[in-house]
Design a protein around this motif. Sequence first.
Motif, short mmCIF file in Angstrom:
data_model
loop_
_atom_site.label_atom_id
_atom_site.label_comp_id
_atom_site.label_asym_id
_atom_site.label_seq_id
_atom_site.Cartn_x
_atom_site.Cartn_y
_atom_site.Cartn_z
N THR A 1 1.40 -1.62 12.74
CA THR A 1 1.82 -2.98 12.42
C THR A 1 1.93 -3.19 10.91
O THR A 1 2.98 -3.59 10.39
N GLY A 2 0.86 -2.92 10.19
CA GLY A 2 0.87 -3.12 8.75
C GLY A 2 1.82 -2.18 8.03
O GLY A 2 2.52 -2.58 7.10
N ILE A 3 1.86 -0.92 8.46
CA ILE A 3 2.72 0.06 7.80
C ILE A 3 4.19 -0.30 7.98
O ILE A 3 4.99 -0.26 7.04
N THR A 4 4.58 -0.67 9.21
CA THR A 4 5.98 -1.03 9.45
C THR A 4 6.37 -2.30 8.71
O THR A 4 7.46 -2.38 8.12
N THR A 5 5.48 -3.29 8.71
CA THR A 5 5.78 -4.57 8.07
C THR A 5 5.92 -4.43 6.56
O THR A 5 6.81 -5.06 5.95
N LEU A 6 5.09 -3.61 5.93
CA LEU A 6 5.05 -3.53 4.46
C LEU A 6 5.56 -2.19 3.93
O LEU A 6 5.30 -1.86 2.76
N PHE A 7 6.27 -1.42 4.73
CA PHE A 7 6.76 -0.12 4.27
C PHE A 7 7.74 -0.28 3.11
O PHE A 7 7.71 0.48 2.14
N SER A 8 8.58 -1.29 3.18
CA SER A 8 9.53 -1.55 2.09
C SER A 8 8.78 -1.89 0.80
O SER A 8 9.13 -1.43 -0.29
N GLY B 1 5.79 -0.92 0.00
CA GLY B 1 5.18 0.30 -0.51
C GLY B 1 6.16 1.21 -1.21
O GLY B 1 5.87 1.77 -2.27
N LEU B 2 7.36 1.37 -0.65
CA LEU B 2 8.37 2.23 -1.28
C LEU B 2 8.80 1.73 -2.64
O LEU B 2 9.08 2.52 -3.55
N ASN B 3 8.85 0.41 -2.81
CA ASN B 3 9.33 -0.17 -4.06
C ASN B 3 8.22 -0.50 -5.05
O ASN B 3 8.49 -0.80 -6.20
N THR B 4 6.99 -0.45 -4.61
CA THR B 4 5.86 -0.77 -5.48
C THR B 4 4.94 0.44 -5.57
O THR B 4 3.84 0.46 -5.03
N ALA C 1 -1.79 -0.23 -8.71
CA ALA C 1 -2.87 -1.10 -8.24
C ALA C 1 -2.35 -2.16 -7.27
O ALA C 1 -2.91 -2.36 -6.19
N VAL C 2 -1.26 -2.83 -7.64
CA VAL C 2 -0.73 -3.86 -6.74
C VAL C 2 -0.04 -3.23 -5.53
O VAL C 2 0.14 -3.87 -4.49
N GLY C 3 0.32 -1.93 -5.65
CA GLY C 3 1.00 -1.26 -4.56
C GLY C 3 0.11 -0.92 -3.38
O GLY C 3 0.62 -0.61 -2.29
N ILE C 4 -1.21 -0.96 -3.55
CA ILE C 4 -2.10 -0.62 -2.45
C ILE C 4 -2.24 -1.77 -1.44
O ILE C 4 -2.98 -1.64 -0.46
N LEU C 5 -1.52 -2.87 -1.67
CA LEU C 5 -1.58 -3.99 -0.72
C LEU C 5 -1.19 -3.53 0.68
O LEU C 5 -1.77 -3.98 1.67
N MET C 6 -0.20 -2.65 0.79
CA MET C 6 0.22 -2.19 2.12
C MET C 6 -0.96 -1.58 2.87
O MET C 6 -1.20 -1.89 4.04
N GLY D 1 10.02 -0.18 -8.38
CA GLY D 1 11.14 -1.04 -8.02
C GLY D 1 10.80 -2.50 -8.15
O GLY D 1 11.36 -3.35 -7.43
N THR D 2 9.87 -2.82 -9.05
CA THR D 2 9.40 -4.21 -9.19
C THR D 2 10.32 -5.05 -10.07
O THR D 2 10.13 -6.27 -10.15
#
Length: 558
Positions: A46-53, A55-58, A239-244, A219-220
């Motif tokens: 659930t979390g990986i699919t929702t926030l995969f984009s 993660g790729l850009n951050t 650091a902010v990218g670990i939100l996923m 990609g921020t």
Amino acid sequence: MPSSEVNFKIQDEGRLAELGYTQELSRDWSFLHNFGASFSIISVVTGITTLFSYGLNTGGPGVMTVGWIIVSFFTLLVGAGMAEILSAIPTSGGPYFWAYMLAPQNHAPFFAWITGWFNLLGQIAVTTGIDFGLANLISTTAEVSNGYQPSAGKTLGILAVLLVSHVVINLFSVRTLKYMIYTSICLNTIGVICLAIGVLAKADRHQSVHFVFSKFFDGTGQDGSEGWGVRASSAYVAAVGILMSQYTILGFDASAHLCEETRKAVRDAPLGLITSIGGSAVIGFFLIISLLFSIQDFDATREAKQPVLHILTDACGEGGGLVLMVLIMLCVWHCGLFSLTSNSRMMFAFARDGGIPHRLHIVDRGFHSPIRTVLFGATCSFLLALPSLGSDVALNGTTSIATIGLYISYGIPVAMGLVWPKNFKRGPFNLGPGSKVIAILACLWICFITVIFCLPTQNPVTSQTFNYTSVALGVVGIFAFGSWFFWARHWFTGRCRHHCRICIRQLDFLGEEMVYRSDTVESDGHQRLKSNEGANDEFHRSGDFSPSGQSKEGKKDE
């Protein structure tokens, strides 16, 4: 029922009575059910699919993989600290009641109130984030497959239908809910593993190990602007990218909120909590690296509206990709279902103690479910999604709000066990000499993520890219602290005295029943189990209650 099960049942109810509550919910969940509920809410897919984009850009693949390992380690520390407290204080209230029990008597209601409201905020935001994410997945998949044109109103309508489906299951099929946990466990283990292996096997080519574990991408920057990696540093982006990762491994306090329905709660509930984190960490890591290895075109994938769907269709074709997306949607649906279940139990306990209107604390005798909190939780989740009609930005902070709100409520009782260790009487699940070190590291990690998830993730910062998490948390903080000082401190005691008076009488009965059962077992030649005899005396000596059934606190107030 075997005599050993009867004794465990009496011990569970006796411990709950010692804490001041009667057994109102049906206690027939096993360790597997307790584990399954938390495991289903974490639901790594659930979390990986929702926030995969995101993660790729951050941060890109490197931050996604290495960040997952780091987040999993520290989340296990947080979970271990919580599990130790849960073993000692097994009630559906979870973090807010732990805070009440661990704080000094004169400050206990205050800490319970603040912790309870942050936990309530997080619970509602998690349910909203899960079901809104599923609504977006349905819309995007339909758009790709048959030209469906999504809109904010249509997505909100899908969200409403999803919430109604969760409400129906929670209200009218509590027994079925137990069996649906088995389905959810299978989907989130066997189903996800098969998906990961299938994508790896079908992909035409695979990315290198260096790409998966080392590639950094910033990609921020929006509309040609420089990213935060240039404006600040790459470490900031990481650091902010670990939100996923952190948003994904969330919601495991469900093991606490469902402990009043779990047999052998002092042992099985904390084990359910810690194993759900560990199992999710392993399966989630395998899923992430499988998807990253299977990327065919990095730029096309990160720019896709739904990167995971793009990876699946690249590897398995449009038909195969859609079938796998249906599997993911089923996992997400179960995640939302058990999130609402956990949400309703927390509200049930908070209403029982007066934190929210007491009328919500009603267990329907026919459904054996707190139906009012189920309806209340679903309604609040829907209301939180309404801002999406006007702007996507207001809802983009939901994942950060859910993450920070829940982790603050996790951290407060863990920190209080450090500050006032004399109030912490450990249960069967004990971390031993490592308890203090684990608690310190857990609290430091929670402080760290609380700060970084309030920081902006896109540059330049405008009304459309501003991170509204800090605003939302500020509003909740002002409400929680303000309502306490101007209103709640005059009446909120942290524990309902009516239940406490009943429980003193119940402890006498349970003690006599345990002695009777133990004598019966002994006379049959079976092993004699430890009795709860004397538990009532210990309860009276604890200082919380007087023999007359009136709390000392109540006498003081009078």
